[in-house]
Motif scaffolding. Structure first.
Motif, mmCIF file in Angstrom:
data_model
loop_
_atom_site.group_PDB
_atom_site.id
_atom_site.type_symbol
_atom_site.label_atom_id
_atom_site.label_comp_id
_atom_site.label_asym_id
_atom_site.label_seq_id
_atom_site.Cartn_x
_atom_site.Cartn_y
_atom_site.Cartn_z
ATOM 1 N N ARG A 8 4.193 12.029 5.708
ATOM 2 C CA ARG A 8 3.102 11.070 5.861
ATOM 3 C C ARG A 8 3.394 9.997 6.909
ATOM 4 O O ARG A 8 2.483 9.295 7.337
ATOM 5 N N PHE A 9 4.640 9.881 7.319
ATOM 6 C CA PHE A 9 4.978 8.904 8.355
ATOM 7 C C PHE A 9 4.819 9.489 9.757
ATOM 8 O O PHE A 9 4.851 8.747 10.744
ATOM 9 N N ALA A 10 4.629 10.787 9.859
ATOM 10 C CA ALA A 10 4.590 11.461 11.162
ATOM 11 C C ALA A 10 3.607 10.835 12.149
ATOM 12 O O ALA A 10 3.936 10.677 13.337
ATOM 13 N N THR A 14 -0.977 1.862 10.813
ATOM 14 C CA THR A 14 -1.021 1.322 9.459
ATOM 15 C C THR A 14 -0.719 2.423 8.452
ATOM 16 O O THR A 14 -0.750 3.620 8.778
ATOM 17 N N VAL A 15 -0.430 2.010 7.219
ATOM 18 C CA VAL A 15 -0.238 2.970 6.143
ATOM 19 C C VAL A 15 -1.551 3.720 5.948
ATOM 20 O O VAL A 15 -2.621 3.108 5.876
ATOM 21 N N GLY A 61 0.789 -1.227 0.000
ATOM 22 C CA GLY A 61 0.000 0.000 0.000
ATOM 23 C C GLY A 61 0.813 1.265 0.000
ATOM 24 O O GLY A 61 0.245 2.365 0.119
ATOM 25 N N CYS A 62 2.138 1.146 -0.166
ATOM 26 C CA CYS A 62 2.996 2.333 -0.129
ATOM 27 C C CYS A 62 3.177 2.994 -1.499
ATOM 28 O O CYS A 62 3.812 4.036 -1.590
ATOM 29 N N GLY A 63 2.659 2.380 -2.565
ATOM 30 C CA GLY A 63 2.746 3.013 -3.875
ATOM 31 C C GLY A 63 3.759 2.408 -4.818
ATOM 32 O O GLY A 63 3.998 2.956 -5.900
ATOM 33 N N LYS A 64 4.354 1.264 -4.459
ATOM 34 C CA LYS A 64 5.380 0.660 -5.313
ATOM 35 C C LYS A 64 4.803 0.267 -6.670
ATOM 36 O O LYS A 64 5.395 0.571 -7.720
ATOM 37 N N SER A 65 3.663 -0.411 -6.659
ATOM 38 C CA SER A 65 3.068 -0.855 -7.916
ATOM 39 C C SER A 65 2.592 0.319 -8.763
ATOM 40 O O SER A 65 2.727 0.308 -9.999
ATOM 41 N N THR A 66 2.038 1.348 -8.122
ATOM 42 C CA THR A 66 1.619 2.534 -8.872
ATOM 43 C C THR A 66 2.812 3.202 -9.534
ATOM 44 O O THR A 66 2.724 3.679 -10.676
#
Length: 320
Positions: free
Chosen positions: A283-285, A271-272, A45-50
């Motif tokens: 976004r990790f904050a 979670t993400v 869900g972190c955007g690797k595939s996108t």
């Protein structure tokens, strides 16, 4: 430093749907040189595939590139039409190794029919069958001649993955994108595939972008690594340096969860964030143990923290 085969800067991608606008990728930057292997790491869900879909120009319905540049061997991929991408880039100059070796092959056609069709559409004129047989030998597939007459279900998972690696190499691409190609394999077969990929990169001089969630695979295979979280690139650098001295809190948290470093069942709290509700700034904050009050307002940008080593964290702005 030589000119990179892949140079991504300021990339922002969103998905527009009935529920709203999901801002998937935000200011992504990455450089990959010829003959090198880069690992792209992050949770599901972190955007690797996108990200890799954006490189290949096959975004999902509603996907839009809001800004940024993707330069492949000096060519702006975002300026190319879909027809031009099909005829000049996909399969011909950028190869792709998908995640599931079973779903990627059509069960109704013989393997030889499928692989030769790729070569007829994308490879330079020549003896396609002879080249394909040579590739199957190079990826150590038993009985290449017989393999062309068999159907996908007649191969093991590891053999199917070797077939897909050969398919990605059929047109001698300058870049191969591998989307978690060892996820569905047992440990022994995974090891064989990783060794094979390293050997092929060294032999052909192609560049490999290796998408994975497994830091052990990255440590074993990749020259450089890039860590992505919720669509933001948070750390990049030589694999050895990043693993030995991780600078971003998310990279440290991922390493702390790895079985080789953890003495128990370690995890990252929370979670993400969902794509439709990304937090502002870093976004990790919301999950970061050392977050500061200024983190939600900070604009993301990578800062130099060592030789060829960057991290996107307010800590290094304060230090500077």
């Amino acid at each position: 430093m030589s000119a990179p085969i892949l140079d991504v800067s300021g990339l922002r991608v969103s998905i527009h749907g009935e529920a709203g606008v999901a801002r998937i990728l935000h200011h992504i930057a990455l450089r990959l040189e010829r003959g090198r292997i880069m690992g792209l790491v992050g949770e599901s869900g972190c955007g690797k595939s996108t990200f890799i879909r954006t490189i290949l120009g096959v975004l999902a319905k509603g996907g839009r590139v809001e800004s940024g540049r993707i330069a492949f061997d000096g060519i702006d991929l975002l300026a190319m039409s879909d027809r031009a991408m099909n005829s000049q880039i996909r399969g011909r100059r950028i190869g792709f190794i998908p995640q599931d070796p079973l779903l990627a092959l059509n069960p109704l056609f013989r393997v030889g029919t499928q692989l030769l069709e790729i070569m007829r559409n994308h490879a330079a004129p020549g003896d396609h069958r002879a080249r394909l047989l040579d590739l199957l030998r190079r990826v150590q597939l038993p009985d290449p001649e017989g393999a062309l007459r068999r159907y996908p279900h007649q191969f093991s998972g590891g053999q199917r993955q070797r077939l897909l690696i050969a398919a990605a190499l059929t047109c001698a691409p300058a870049l191969i994108v591998a989307d978690e190609p060892t996820t569905a394999l047992d440990v022994t077969t995974q090891q064989q595939i990783l060794i094979l990929l390293k050997e092929l990169v060294a032999e052909t001089g192609t560049a490999l972008l290796f998408v994975t969630h497994d830091l052990g695979v990255v440590a074993q295979t990749c020259d450089e690594m890039a860590v992505i979280y919720a669509g933001q690139m948070v750390e990049t650098g030589p694999t050895r340096d990043v693993l030995a001295n991780p600078r971003h809190p998310y990279t440290r948290a991922l390493l702390a969860c790895h079985p080789d470093r953890s003495t128990g069942f370690a995890s990252i709290p929370g979670t993400v964030p969902p794509a439709l509700h990304m937090p502002p700034g870093c976004r990790f904050a919301p999950r970061c143990p050392i977050a500061q009050s200024a983190c939600p307002a900070r604009k993301p940008h990578l800062l130099t923290v060592g030789p060829d080593h960057t991290a996107d964290c307010i800590l290094y702005e304060t230090a500077a």
